[in-house]
Design an enzyme around this catalytic site. Structure first.
Site, PDB file in Angstrom:
ATOM      1  N   HIS A 287       9.315  74.798  -5.437  1.00  0.00           N
ATOM      2  CA  HIS A 287       9.134  73.755  -4.437  1.00  0.00           C
ATOM      3  C   HIS A 287       8.269  74.253  -3.300  1.00  0.00           C
ATOM      4  O   HIS A 287       8.270  75.434  -2.976  1.00  0.00           O
ATOM      5  CB  HIS A 287      10.459  73.179  -3.934  1.00  0.00           C
ATOM      6  CG  HIS A 287      11.445  74.172  -3.434  1.00  0.00           C
ATOM      7  ND1 HIS A 287      11.433  74.659  -2.151  1.00  0.00           N
ATOM      8  CD2 HIS A 287      12.502  74.754  -4.049  1.00  0.00           C
ATOM      9  CE1 HIS A 287      12.442  75.490  -1.999  1.00  0.00           C
ATOM     10  NE2 HIS A 287      13.092  75.572  -3.124  1.00  0.00           N
ATOM     11  N   HIS A 330      15.125  82.549   3.280  1.00  0.00           N
ATOM     12  CA  HIS A 330      13.841  82.929   3.870  1.00  0.00           C
ATOM     13  C   HIS A 330      13.980  83.536   5.255  1.00  0.00           C
ATOM     14  O   HIS A 330      15.009  83.418   5.908  1.00  0.00           O
ATOM     15  CB  HIS A 330      12.863  81.754   3.893  1.00  0.00           C
ATOM     16  CG  HIS A 330      13.301  80.571   4.703  1.00  0.00           C
ATOM     17  ND1 HIS A 330      14.340  79.766   4.352  1.00  0.00           N
ATOM     18  CD2 HIS A 330      12.819  80.057   5.860  1.00  0.00           C
ATOM     19  CE1 HIS A 330      14.485  78.797   5.235  1.00  0.00           C
ATOM     20  NE2 HIS A 330      13.574  78.953   6.177  1.00  0.00           N
ATOM     21  N   GLU A 336      12.818  77.917  14.179  1.00  0.00           N
ATOM     22  CA  GLU A 336      13.316  76.669  13.602  1.00  0.00           C
ATOM     23  C   GLU A 336      14.569  76.168  14.317  1.00  0.00           C
ATOM     24  O   GLU A 336      15.607  76.815  14.287  1.00  0.00           O
ATOM     25  CB  GLU A 336      13.654  76.890  12.122  1.00  0.00           C
ATOM     26  CG  GLU A 336      12.514  77.449  11.287  1.00  0.00           C
ATOM     27  CD  GLU A 336      12.912  77.665   9.834  1.00  0.00           C
ATOM     28  OE1 GLU A 336      14.016  77.231   9.441  1.00  0.00           O
ATOM     29  OE2 GLU A 336      12.132  78.294   9.100  1.00  0.00           O
ATOM     30  N   HIS A 360      17.371  79.037  14.055  1.00  0.00           N
ATOM     31  CA  HIS A 360      16.970  80.257  13.363  1.00  0.00           C
ATOM     32  C   HIS A 360      15.637  80.667  13.957  1.00  0.00           C
ATOM     33  O   HIS A 360      14.598  80.106  13.617  1.00  0.00           O
ATOM     34  CB  HIS A 360      16.896  80.019  11.849  1.00  0.00           C
ATOM     35  CG  HIS A 360      18.180  79.475  11.282  1.00  0.00           C
ATOM     36  ND1 HIS A 360      18.307  78.186  10.820  1.00  0.00           N
ATOM     37  CD2 HIS A 360      19.403  80.047  11.160  1.00  0.00           C
ATOM     38  CE1 HIS A 360      19.559  77.988  10.412  1.00  0.00           C
ATOM     39  NE2 HIS A 360      20.243  79.097  10.620  1.00  0.00           N
ATOM     40  N   HIS A 366      17.927  83.193   6.839  1.00  0.00           N
ATOM     41  CA  HIS A 366      18.820  82.048   6.655  1.00  0.00           C
ATOM     42  C   HIS A 366      18.514  81.381   5.318  1.00  0.00           C
ATOM     43  O   HIS A 366      17.637  81.809   4.581  1.00  0.00           O
ATOM     44  CB  HIS A 366      18.712  81.068   7.823  1.00  0.00           C
ATOM     45  CG  HIS A 366      17.349  80.492   8.036  1.00  0.00           C
ATOM     46  ND1 HIS A 366      16.306  81.213   8.553  1.00  0.00           N
ATOM     47  CD2 HIS A 366      16.861  79.248   7.802  1.00  0.00           C
ATOM     48  CE1 HIS A 366      15.233  80.451   8.637  1.00  0.00           C
ATOM     49  NE2 HIS A 366      15.533  79.253   8.173  1.00  0.00           N
TER      50      HIS A 366
HETATM   51 FE   LIG Z   1      14.346  77.612   7.595  1.00  0.00          FE
END
Ligand SMILES: [Fe+2]
Length: 423
Positions: A287, A330, A336, A360, A366
């Site tokens: 994805h 990631h 974020e 994050h 996370h």
């Molecule tokens: Fe993220």
């Protein structure tokens, strides 16, 4: 209430509350009709390239200069702005339970409560994210933010947002953008309201480039609603609250500043229904990065690096083969902040709730929690519709500073990282 809208995004539109009042062929005629005054609103430097020029000509009953009155410095201790700070920022992942609904009478502006700030308001870099929870209309209070554009994302309760350039009804699942400098008043259409506000100090929001995607997809220009001109005929005294460089001022007016009878131009508020977002994704395997879910972007001075991106995780089909479908584990150099409008976010089985938030920051690891990981690693792969979800992320290139208020808030989850125990 039935409101009429025009459609577009950054294209030049014209509107009049009284037919025949918009001058034809000249922006600044010597005598506009009905004794109106001509005033230009410039939200970009005069000299920026045409496609970035944001300006509107307003034809109003009173010019804004006539509203000058003594200004009194006032205090909004929960509505904060970013300033250069050397205060430590924890590298831990952070998450908050839903922001509580209001328990005492309070209107939208007074209820704004800052979760994170980034950058420097005086340098017009970065932004801030606030939550609101209110149960009263602003009535005679009108707000005017010079520091940034306001994206308003209701989570509970529909709002009537009245501005100098027109009115918009905005419900959960929709967003409104109020450009810096536009006076606004938020009225409640339900008993109570809660939601998120993204304040963007940087370059104005624009649609992301589509590159190889082509001409269609993501947020389409024709799906943005622009209010039509509106005049408030009732003339009741009001208080104007202004935010300038993180400080608040207020003054009294004897009459409504919502007196723009007609306007045309490229600077205006708009509304967008997230249900109209044309979500794209993989139809083979793997994805793409979540940048493919970008609704709006505020670019920085560096090509390809956003000051802020607004990213949406709406209901959608997942069809990829051989692929772990929730967001991957990631670490990201960007920062974020996430919120949830409704339902459940697919990477978290529990703990991330509507009205809640997560943070994050730069390179903080996370991803899916242990339960989401187990489920997505073992379930039979077939086309799957993710229903009942609407999450968003505001990703920025500058670190988000959580305010000391939210770091000591009872909503802060002290054991968030435990959701990744057991791998
Ligand atoms: Fe993220």
């Amino acid at each position: 209430m039935h409101l009429v809208y025009q459609q577009g995004f950054r294209n030049h539109v014209s509107t009049e509350a009284i037919p025949g009042t918009l001058p034809q062929g000249q922006n600044a005629p010597q005598h506009p009709s009905l004794g109106l005054y001509t005033e230009q609103l410039s939200l970009s430097a005069f000299t920026v390239p045409r496609q970035h020029n944001l300006h509107s000509w307003l034809y109003r009953r009173q010019p804004s200069v006539s509203t000058h009155a003594p200004q009194i410095l006032c205090d909004y201790p929960y509505f904060l702005s970013a300033n250069p700070s050397s205060a430590p920022i924890s590298p831990e992942p952070l998450r908050w339970n839903p922001y509580p609904f209001a328990s005492t009478p309070i209107h939208w502006l007074n209820s704004l409560y800052t979760y994170v700030t980034a950058g420097d308001v005086s340098l017009r870099q970065g932004g801030a994210i606030h939550l609101y929870a209110c149960n009263r209309s602003m009535e005679q209070h009108i707000f005017y933010n010079t520091d940034g554009d306001l994206l308003i994302l209701p989570e509970t309760g529909a709002l009537l947002i009245e501005t100098e350039l027109g009115r918009m009804r905005v419900a959960p699942g929709e967003m409104a953008m109020i450009p810096r400098g536009i006076m606004l008043r938020v009225q409640l259409l339900d008993q109570e309201a809660r939601g998120y506000v993204v304040e963007n100090y940087g370059q104005p929001w624009q649609l992301p480039e589509l590159g190889p995607i082509g001409a269609n997809g993501l947020a389409n220009v024709r799906d943005f609603d622009i209010p039509v001109a509106w005049v408030e005929e009732a003339q009741t005294p009001c208080t104007i609250i202004t935010k300038l460089n993180g400080h608040f001022w207020q003054k009294k007016l004897e009459q409504s500043p919502f007196n723009v009878v007609a306007w045309h131009g490229t600077a205006y508020p708009y509304r967008y229904d997230f249900a109209k977002f044309n979500t794209l994704g993989s139809i083979s395997f793997d994805h793409p990065d979540p940048s493919i879910f970008t609704v709006l972007t505020s670019p920085s001075a560096h090509i390809g690096i956003a000051n802020l991106d607004l990213i949406l995780f709406p209901p959608r089909w997942l069809v990829a083969e051989h692929t772990f479908r929730p967001p991957y584990f990631h670490r990201n150099v960007m920062n974020e902040f996430m919120g949830l409008i409704c339902g459940r976010y697919e990477a978290k089985q529990e703990g991330f709730l509507p009205g809640g938030a997560s943070l994050h920051n730069r390179l903080t690891a996370h991803g899916p929690d242990i339960d989401a990981f187990k489920l997505a690693s073992t379930e039979t792969l077939k086309p799957k519709y993710i229903a009942d979800t609407l999450a968003f992320m505001v990703e920025g290139s500058l670190l988000w500073h959580p305010t000391s208020m939210v770091m000591t808030s009872p909503q802060l989850q002290t054991k968030y990282a435990a959701c990744w125990q057991g791998f």
